[in-house]
Design an enzyme around this catalytic site. Structure first.
Site, mmCIF file in Angstrom:
data_model
loop_
_atom_site.group_PDB
_atom_site.id
_atom_site.type_symbol
_atom_site.label_atom_id
_atom_site.label_comp_id
_atom_site.label_asym_id
_atom_site.label_seq_id
_atom_site.Cartn_x
_atom_site.Cartn_y
_atom_site.Cartn_z
ATOM 1 N N CYS A 1 0.704 -1.223 -0.128
ATOM 2 C CA CYS A 1 0.047 0.060 -0.086
ATOM 3 C C CYS A 1 1.006 1.292 0.079
ATOM 4 C CB CYS A 1 -0.916 -0.130 1.187
ATOM 5 S SG CYS A 1 -0.040 -0.071 2.914
ATOM 6 N N HIS B 1 -1.577 1.115 7.157
ATOM 7 C CA HIS B 1 -1.828 1.229 5.810
ATOM 8 C C HIS B 1 -1.591 2.612 5.051
ATOM 9 C CE1 HIS B 1 -4.221 -0.329 2.319
ATOM 10 N NE2 HIS B 1 -5.052 0.621 2.265
ATOM 11 N N ASN C 1 -8.360 4.446 -2.451
ATOM 12 C CA ASN C 1 -7.648 3.092 -1.806
ATOM 13 C C ASN C 1 -6.984 2.575 -2.797
ATOM 14 O OD1 ASN C 1 -6.904 1.170 0.208
ATOM 15 N ND2 ASN C 1 -8.938 1.141 0.834
#
Length: 438
Positions: A70, A362, A383
């Site tokens: 991520c 994250h 995202n």
């Protein structure tokens, strides 16, 4: 007094449960639907509409799939937005696999160097035990991405596309962990046997050559040169031949990572202090991990200023907290878990970090914010989990969730207030590898 749970204790617990109002109704709701669904506060959803006063142009979201990349996806997303706006190509994507290849190689090199530096320590000591506990993974920090991109450049996604192993990294993680532990132990034995520095370095390079081969088998070999062709949003064709990844970076991106800083809100650490994390600085001549620890209001102000200037914002967070993945909602007010169970489930942000209840798990990208009377009410989040969740992969985040679970924003120094800029001149205090910010 006995330390065991007694029959009398159990009887008291039962009686207290029986006194709870509508206890069987609540129990059935939780048992049949799960904690998250049973605790949903539908009234809070009315404040989470997807209209934002500041909203940057967006395209299709990326998808890290079953990987821990991520931090790299989010960094490359902020860069691809610049390309999309400048060259009118909204769905352009950079190769995450390309930089992830070198990420694993560089981490292996740092592991071996740390093994040699601690070769005289027992494997039972905390530093050495921590080193061998996690010698390599696909997780990382923004500064790691900055260092990788600066050293190796970038390439379009089509030049080095995803493979099975780049999208699903657990099998490769297991192989690399085993290989590094094995070779790390061999290096320790060689050092204990009195091998000189040149001999130890050659042993390290031999291991790295084998790791390079493993990575090529799994991810493909990174290109040295490539041809680049694309059609912009007006369907015009563009092509350039024989670019190196470094040439591609400098030709198409006006990006200076040194102009950015990581503002952090970690109230379990001293505020108005700059921290470093040398254990994760695995590119030795690259950008270092530094965290300017300040107030949450400072993080918000800088992020808003950057969005107002037309640039997206990388941010580190604890995404699995108060998350509705399918609806794409990040909001503690949407989940009334304390009310559901009739117990106090609230901790301060500092207590969550200190007790390991929370952490920076994250990274995502801020692409919009809704300001009411110049105050943020909610945020639009890009995202990297694909288009099948949320609003085509985009999430809405309440401002309370920002307060509770956002720990880092990467912003240009231009958007800092004077007191944050002054902190940049402070000496850096280094954190241990097991720190809550690691």
């Amino acid at each position: 007094m006995t330390k065991d749970i007694t029959t009398a204790d159990l009887e008291k617990f039962h009686q207290l449960f029986e006194k709870q109002p509508v206890q069987q109704v609540i129990a059935r709701a939780v048992q049949n639907n799960g904690v998250a669904a049973a605790s949903e506060n539908i009234a809070a959803k009315s404040q989470l509409d997807r209209v934002f006063s500041i909203e940057l142009p967006i395209g299709k979201v990326t998808n890290q799939k079953k990987s821990g990349r991520c931090w790299l996806f989010s960094t490359l997303n902020t860069m691809r937005h610049q390309f999309a706006q400048k060259y009118h190509c909204k769905d352009f994507e950079l190769s995450q696999n390309y930089n992830a290849f070198y990420d694993r190689l560089e981490k292996a090199n740092q592991f071996f160097e740390r093994v040699l530096a601690t070769a005289d320590q027992s494997l039972d000591e905390r530093q050495t035990a921590d080193l061998f506990a996690a010698p390599d993974s696909d997780g990382g920090q923004w500064a790691n991405a900055a260092a990788l991109i600066t050293k190796y450049g970038v390439v379009p996604q089509a030049v080095m596309p995803e493979t099975y192993n780049s999208s699903k990294t657990d099998e490769m993680n297991e192989v690399l962990q085993l290989k590094l532990r094995k070779d790390g132990l061999e290096l320790r034995k060689a050092a204990a046997a009195g091998k000189n520095s040149a001999e130890l370095k050659q042993l390290k390079l031999n291991s790295l050559a084998e790791i390079y081969r493993i990575l090529v088998y799994a991810f493909g070999e990174p290109p040295r040169q490539f041809d680049f062709a694309y059609r912009d949003d007006d369907k015009k064709y563009h092509t350039v031949s024989q670019l190196t990844p470094q040439q591609f970076l400098t030709k198409y991106f006006t990006w200076d990572f040194n102009q950015y800083v990581c503002l952090t809100n970690a109230p379990d650490h001293e505020l108005n202090q700059v921290f470093g994390l040398p254990s994760q600085d695995y590119i030795f001549n690259g950008k270092k991990n530094t965290f300017v620890n300040t107030t949450i209001s400072a993080l918000k102000a800088a992020a808003i200023a950057q969005l107002q200037a037309g640039e997206t914002v990388w941010f580190g967070n604890d995404v699995l907290k108060d998350l509705d993945r399918q609806q794409g909602i990040l909001a503690p007010e949407f989940f009334a878990k304390s009310e559901l169970f009739g117990v106090d489930l609230q901790l301060t942000k500092a207590d969550r970090l200190q007790s390991h209840e929370a952490g920076v798990s994250h990274a995502m990208t801020l692409v919009g914010v809704d300001l009411v009377d110049n105050q943020p009410r909610k945020w639009k989040v890009e995202n990297s989990w694909g288009e099948k969740i949320g609003d085509q992969g985009y999430f809405v985040m309440s401002d309370q969730w920002f307060d509770d679970y956002v720990y880092e924003v990467i912003v240009k120094k231009d958007y800092l207030h004077a007191n944050e800029k002054a902190l940049l001149n402070q000496p850096v205090k280094n954190l241990a590898p097991w720190d809550s910010l690691a």
